[in-house]
Write an enzyme that holds these catalytic residues in place. Structure first.
Site, PDB file in Angstrom:
ATOM      1  N   GLU A   1       0.823  -1.218   0.000  1.00 48.75           N
ATOM      2  CA  GLU A   1       0.000   0.000   0.000  1.00 48.75           C
ATOM      3  C   GLU A   1       0.856   1.268   0.000  1.00 48.75           C
ATOM      4  O   GLU A   1       2.067   1.215   0.246  1.00 48.75           O
ATOM      5  CB  GLU A   1      -0.931   0.017   1.225  1.00 48.75           C
ATOM      6  CG  GLU A   1      -0.193   0.085   2.552  1.00 48.75           C
ATOM      7  CD  GLU A   1      -0.977   0.849   3.621  1.00 48.75           C
ATOM      8  OE1 GLU A   1      -1.362   2.013   3.357  1.00 48.75           O
ATOM      9  OE2 GLU A   1      -1.202   0.280   4.709  1.00 48.75           O
TER      10      GLU A   1
ATOM     11  N   LYS B   1      -3.828  -0.928  15.521  1.00 52.60           N
ATOM     12  CA  LYS B   1      -3.223  -0.120  16.580  1.00 52.60           C
ATOM     13  C   LYS B   1      -4.111  -0.052  17.810  1.00 52.60           C
ATOM     14  O   LYS B   1      -5.321  -0.035  17.720  1.00 52.60           O
ATOM     15  CB  LYS B   1      -2.931   1.286  16.068  1.00 52.60           C
ATOM     16  CG  LYS B   1      -1.565   1.357  15.427  1.00 52.60           C
ATOM     17  CD  LYS B   1      -1.291   2.696  14.832  1.00 52.60           C
ATOM     18  CE  LYS B   1      -2.330   3.032  13.799  1.00 52.60           C
ATOM     19  NZ  LYS B   1      -2.379   2.102  12.699  1.00 52.60           N
TER      20      LYS B   1
END
Ligand code: PSU
Ligand code: MN
Length: 308
Positions: free
Chosen positions: A29, A164
């Protein structure tokens, strides 16, 4: 040699040749490059990820949009343009690709945007740092990354170090369950928390080798249209200190609440404030884990190609 077109995607000569020959390819990405990491480290990390995929015996296909061309296998010059902080680079989820192409924009793809393009050209494996997920205030804001729903309908195996801890990890795992996306530990039975090896949740499934991952993912595709999250924890030596981590999470969330940031700006804002609070230690951890994920993705792609 110039890029060739596959559907609406411009494919680099190297990636096109590998796909035509059934050789292993890994999609990478660019949102992490344009919006996730500070320059000039961002471009270094992108190059390190490509090198890690190659070292595993696969071909890297870094994905992004340049002047409206949706590209699989960005050239060094195009990648440098997307990494340039002086340029306007849009953040593109799957829903944004057509608009960015029609407008002739420059854009970096998120996990969702990247797997949409990867699947379109026949790439089955992708590497990233962390998957997007459910934000902690989602019960009132409905802020859930489109990465989740896109992974539910796109048969690409994504190697990531979990999500996260700034997010609601438990809610993210529940949503992946509802959406039918397998979450599989790579050499672990704990769900990783990006900067930390263990986010505090057990995993039902784990694989020990790239071959085992490839066999199970190939079998999965007979029964489901979804992709996979292959959860690979950061190396123990690269983990962020637990106390520093917890303090930075609290501070980043507090700052986000105070500034009232919304929409696609939330994740980059949280990442930047996290980096500041940890004195750059979070950036070093991020770098190590994303490169390690690129290597594992390369190994899985090699094993997957060997099956067919
Ligand atoms: N996690 C990171 N760094 C990042 C991202 C996630 O550690 O740069 C990026 C990825 O591209 C992911 C996107 O797909 O953020 C999710 O953004 P959002 O929450 O707006 O969907
Ligand atoms: Mn969001």
């Amino acid at each position: 040699m110039s890029d060739s077109w596959r559907g609406d995607v411009a494919v680099s000569p190297e990636v096109a040749a590998a796909l035509a020959a059934g050789r292993p390819v890994v999609a990478l990405e660019t949102t992490i490059v344009a919006h996730g990491l500070p320059a000039p480290l961002n471009l270094e990390v992108a190059a390190d990820c490509e090198a890690a995929v190659r070292a595993a015996g696969a071909v890297p296909a870094t994905i992004g949009v340049r002047e409206g061309r949706v590209v699989a296998g960005l050239s060094a010059a195009d990648l440098a343009a997307l990494a340039d902080p002086g340029r306007e680079v849009a953040k593109l989820s799957a829903r944004d690709l057509g608009l960015a192409a029609a407008r002739g924009l420059d854009g970096a793809t998120t996990v969702a945007g990247t797997i949409a393009v990867a699947h379109r050209v026949g790439i089955a494996v992708m590497a990233t740092g962390g998957l997007g997920g459910v934000h902690r205030d989602a019960a009132t804001t409905f802020d859930e990354s489109a990465d989740l729903a896109t992974l539910a309908r796109t048969p690409v195996l994504v190697v990531a170090s979990g999500v996260k801890s700034i997010l609601d990890v438990g809610a993210t795992l529940e949503r992946l369950d509802s959406l039918g996306v397998p979450v599989v530990g790579y050499q672990t039975d704990r769900f990783p928390g990006f900067y930390r090896r263990d986010a505090g949740f057990a995993l039902e499934w784990a694989v020990a080798t790239p071959e085992e991952a490839a066999r199970a993912f190939a079998a999965h595709r007979a029964f489901s249209p979804s992709g996979w999250l292959l959860a690979h924890p950061v190396a123990a030596a690269s983990e962020l200190d637990a106390e520093l981590h917890d303090a930075a999470v609290a501070a980043a969330l507090d700052e986000a609440r105070r500034t009232g940031v919304t929409g696609k700006a939330v994740t980059p804002a949280l990442l930047a404030s996290f980096a500041e609070r940890t004195g750059g230690a979070s950036v070093a951890t991020n770098r190590d884990l994303v490169v390690a994920n690129a290597r594992v993705a390369g190994e899985v792609a090699v094993a997957l190609a060997a099956l067919s």
